[in-house]
Design a protein around this motif. Sequence first.
Motif, PDB file in Angstrom:
ATOM      1  N   ALA A  50       0.826  -1.443   0.029  1.00 27.24           N
ATOM      2  CA  ALA A  50       0.114   0.142  -0.397  1.00 27.24           C
ATOM      3  C   ALA A  50       0.623   1.613  -0.320  1.00 27.24           C
ATOM      4  CB  ALA A  50      -0.407  -0.198   1.096  1.00 27.24           C
ATOM      5  N   HIS A  51       0.543   2.351   0.119  1.00 27.28           N
ATOM      6  CA  HIS A  51       0.677   3.926   0.384  1.00 27.28           C
ATOM      7  C   HIS A  51       1.313   4.219  -0.885  1.00 27.28           C
ATOM      8  CE1 HIS A  51      -0.739   2.853   4.149  1.00 27.28           C
ATOM      9  NE2 HIS A  51       0.083   2.249   4.043  1.00 27.28           N
ATOM     10  N   SER A  52       1.266   5.273  -1.307  1.00 30.45           N
ATOM     11  CA  SER A  52       1.814   6.352  -2.079  1.00 30.45           C
ATOM     12  C   SER A  52       3.678   5.831  -3.167  1.00 30.45           C
ATOM     13  CB  SER A  52       1.547   7.607  -2.738  1.00 30.45           C
ATOM     14  OG  SER A  52       1.815   8.282  -2.061  1.00 30.45           O
ATOM     15  N   GLN A  53       4.522   6.324  -1.492  1.00 24.34           N
ATOM     16  CA  GLN A  53       5.869   6.368  -1.653  1.00 24.34           C
ATOM     17  C   GLN A  53       5.916   3.771  -2.032  1.00 24.34           C
ATOM     18  OE1 GLN A  53       4.122   6.228   1.024  1.00 24.34           O
ATOM     19  NE2 GLN A  53       5.179   5.552   3.081  1.00 24.34           N
ATOM     20  N   ASN A  54       5.158   3.227  -2.322  1.00 23.87           N
ATOM     21  CA  ASN A  54       5.505   1.909  -2.744  1.00 23.87           C
ATOM     22  C   ASN A  54       5.145   1.339  -4.281  1.00 23.87           C
ATOM     23  OD1 ASN A  54       6.860   1.163  -0.408  1.00 23.87           O
ATOM     24  ND2 ASN A  54       4.547   0.823   0.638  1.00 23.87           N
ATOM     25  N   VAL A  55       5.126   2.602  -4.983  1.00 22.56           N
ATOM     26  CA  VAL A  55       4.027   2.650  -6.255  1.00 22.56           C
ATOM     27  C   VAL A  55       5.122   1.946  -7.162  1.00 22.56           C
ATOM     28  CG1 VAL A  55       3.722   3.528  -8.316  1.00 22.56           C
ATOM     29  CG2 VAL A  55       2.833   4.498  -6.342  1.00 22.56           C
ATOM     30  N   LEU A  56       6.751   1.967  -7.396  1.00 23.54           N
ATOM     31  CA  LEU A  56       7.746   1.376  -7.954  1.00 23.54           C
ATOM     32  C   LEU A  56       6.929  -0.268  -7.397  1.00 23.54           C
ATOM     33  CD1 LEU A  56       9.917   0.940  -9.836  1.00 23.54           C
ATOM     34  CD2 LEU A  56      11.060   1.768  -7.968  1.00 23.54           C
ATOM     35  N   ARG A  57       7.825  -0.278  -6.123  1.00 22.23           N
ATOM     36  CA  ARG A  57       7.508  -1.537  -5.627  1.00 22.23           C
ATOM     37  C   ARG A  57       6.311  -2.339  -6.164  1.00 22.23           C
ATOM     38  NH1 ARG A  57      10.133  -5.402  -1.991  1.00 22.23           N
ATOM     39  NH2 ARG A  57       9.419  -7.513  -2.471  1.00 22.23           N
ATOM     40  N   ARG A  58       4.857  -2.074  -6.052  1.00 20.02           N
ATOM     41  CA  ARG A  58       4.144  -2.190  -5.932  1.00 20.02           C
ATOM     42  C   ARG A  58       3.775  -2.567  -7.667  1.00 20.02           C
ATOM     43  NH1 ARG A  58       0.967   0.856  -3.173  1.00 20.02           N
ATOM     44  NH2 ARG A  58       1.249   2.273  -5.229  1.00 20.02           N
ATOM     45  N   ASN A  59       4.270  -1.948  -8.537  1.00 17.94           N
ATOM     46  CA  ASN A  59       4.806  -2.615 -10.528  1.00 17.94           C
ATOM     47  C   ASN A  59       5.179  -3.721 -10.532  1.00 17.94           C
ATOM     48  OD1 ASN A  59       2.322  -0.750 -11.189  1.00 17.94           O
ATOM     49  ND2 ASN A  59       4.060   1.592 -11.377  1.00 17.94           N
ATOM     50  N   GLN A  60       6.271  -3.575  -9.525  1.00 15.18           N
ATOM     51  CA  GLN A  60       8.080  -4.847  -9.332  1.00 15.18           C
ATOM     52  C   GLN A  60       7.096  -5.939  -9.802  1.00 15.18           C
ATOM     53  OE1 GLN A  60      10.284  -2.642  -7.237  1.00 15.18           O
ATOM     54  NE2 GLN A  60      11.641  -1.983  -8.931  1.00 15.18           N
ATOM     55  N   ASP A  61       6.329  -5.839  -8.202  1.00 18.32           N
ATOM     56  CA  ASP A  61       5.922  -7.132  -7.591  1.00 18.32           C
ATOM     57  C   ASP A  61       4.873  -7.674  -8.590  1.00 18.32           C
ATOM     58  OD1 ASP A  61       7.647  -7.287  -5.561  1.00 18.32           O
ATOM     59  OD2 ASP A  61       5.724  -6.756  -4.235  1.00 18.32           O
ATOM     60  N   PHE A  62       3.720  -6.431  -9.465  1.00 21.02           N
ATOM     61  CA  PHE A  62       2.767  -7.180 -10.229  1.00 21.02           C
ATOM     62  C   PHE A  62       3.375  -7.513 -11.556  1.00 21.02           C
ATOM     63  CE2 PHE A  62      -0.280  -6.886 -14.215  1.00 21.02           C
ATOM     64  CZ  PHE A  62      -1.498  -7.401 -12.930  1.00 21.02           C
ATOM     65  N   SER A  63       4.379  -6.887 -12.326  1.00 21.83           N
ATOM     66  CA  SER A  63       5.662  -7.276 -12.680  1.00 21.83           C
ATOM     67  C   SER A  63       5.902  -9.370 -12.920  1.00 21.83           C
ATOM     68  CB  SER A  63       6.484  -6.619 -13.294  1.00 21.83           C
ATOM     69  OG  SER A  63       5.507  -5.432 -14.116  1.00 21.83           O
ATOM     70  N   GLU A  64       6.421  -8.931 -11.540  1.00 14.08           N
ATOM     71  CA  GLU A  64       6.904 -10.710 -11.258  1.00 14.08           C
ATOM     72  C   GLU A  64       6.150 -11.496 -11.257  1.00 14.08           C
ATOM     73  OE1 GLU A  64      10.093 -12.668  -9.949  1.00 14.08           O
ATOM     74  OE2 GLU A  64      10.076 -11.608 -10.799  1.00 14.08           O
TER      75      GLU A  64
END
Length: 102
Positions: A50-64
């Motif tokens: 969650a949270h806006s500062q985790n957008v990069l991690r969220r996108n990386q996790d979804f790609s993975e």
Amino acid sequence: RDGLQDGVRDLQSSVAACGLMNYMGNKGGVAIRLRLFDSSFCFVCSHLNAHSQNVLRRNQDFSEICRRISFPPIAGLGSPINSVAAVAASPPEPLQTYGGVS
């Protein structure tokens, strides 16, 4: 709906965890792939950071998740595509994604 249940075939599922060594943690995704009469569908549900500062991690996790979730080929579809990432890149079948963050 009446009549649809008889048309469901080739139901497959796959999971991918995101977390410590891609194994532990409460983040990840699950996908369901099925044929409904002569059409194929893929649904992906994910639980990400969650949270806006985790957008990069969220996108990386979804790609993975999309890279790691895979299915055996469905006979008779004429397509060797068997991963969510391949479906998303060249969709011969509808791909629906759902997600939650916390």
